[in-house]
Design an enzyme around this catalytic site. Sequence first.
Site, PDB file in Angstrom:
ATOM      1  N   THR A  82       0.997  -1.199  -0.042  1.00 37.85           N
ATOM      2  CA  THR A  82       0.324   0.075   0.674  1.00 37.85           C
ATOM      3  C   THR A  82       1.030   1.238  -0.137  1.00 37.85           C
ATOM      4  OG1 THR A  82      -1.923  -1.096   1.468  1.00 37.85           O
ATOM      5  CG2 THR A  82      -1.830   0.962   1.218  1.00 37.85           C
ATOM      6  N   HIS A 109       2.976  -5.230  -4.328  1.00 41.81           N
ATOM      7  CA  HIS A 109       1.792  -6.267  -4.285  1.00 41.81           C
ATOM      8  C   HIS A 109       0.972  -5.571  -5.607  1.00 41.81           C
ATOM      9  CE1 HIS A 109       2.666  -7.409   0.387  1.00 41.81           C
ATOM     10  NE2 HIS A 109       3.273  -7.837  -0.494  1.00 41.81           N
ATOM     11  N   MET A 202       1.115  -2.836   4.044  1.00 40.43           N
ATOM     12  CA  MET A 202       0.050  -3.011   5.136  1.00 40.43           C
ATOM     13  C   MET A 202       0.448  -4.533   5.196  1.00 40.43           C
ATOM     14  SD  MET A 202      -3.859  -3.533   4.126  1.00 40.43           S
ATOM     15  CE  MET A 202      -4.268  -4.899   2.938  1.00 40.43           C
ATOM     16  N   ASP A 205       4.395  -8.764   5.710  1.00 41.90           N
ATOM     17  CA  ASP A 205       5.607  -9.734   4.086  1.00 41.90           C
ATOM     18  C   ASP A 205       7.070  -9.270   4.143  1.00 41.90           C
ATOM     19  OD1 ASP A 205       5.504 -11.390   1.572  1.00 41.90           O
ATOM     20  OD2 ASP A 205       5.185 -10.199   0.083  1.00 41.90           O
TER      21      ASP A 205
END
Length: 265
Positions: A82, A109, A202, A205
């Site tokens: 994010t 991501h 967020m 990971d």
Amino acid sequence: SLKCLSLGAVDYLAKPESARAPGAANEFRRELVEKMRALSETKARVPRLAATPAPRAVSPIPTAPLRAGGTKPQCLLIGSSTGGPRAVERVLLDLKPALSRIPVLIVQHMPAMFTAVFADHLQTLLSVPAREAKDGDAVATGTILVAPGGRHMGVVCTGGKATIRLNDGPPENFCRPAVDVLFREAAAVYGASALAVVLTGMGSDGTHGARFLTKAGATVIAQDEATSIVWGMPGSIVKAGLAHEVLPLESIGRSLKGLITGAST
């Protein structure tokens, strides 16, 4: 979507397709709720690319000790989620022209339809070769490879050369691609010569993979809380004691440049 991000949007979410497998609606709902919750718990900050502000003081957080006279980095690994696209842009812009000295592997991501466009955008922005990674690609100096959405990206040593390995294994930390996969495999290939950065995002990971990197003697840098859209991923690295430096976004590129070129920052 990338234009929206450049105009101030902090995140994106691909709408579900009617042809997607059963359970897609539940996955879409889970991801939407998680993103909204994460953004509601932090004050979103959009990185500025136009001007370089005065460096901020580094957060007084305990960090792993940097090894004096450490191994020269041979590969730069970047993990983000994010708020990541803008943060990645900023870091790589600040890193020029040292980009010509090292290969860059990025796990951002993103859905499958986004990653190729994001890679093309980086190539246009930076004027360096950048593309979505393909299985078997050589990890080449001066080239940026972005993990394709929906597939894990790792790296293996084949015939004495580092090459990309893509796989369709199960998600890790609800993510595919996952930063953990890249970090874990890069630690085995590059060892102490890997250089990793964990940017805004967020979740957690990257933390598991960072343990492999630090154990191998690699250097890990985390973005600080004040400049992160969401301090999940970098915060998890810091709380686990795996970050060698915790830096504001505007200082990361300069620090990386010093490590890559051997010049003081």
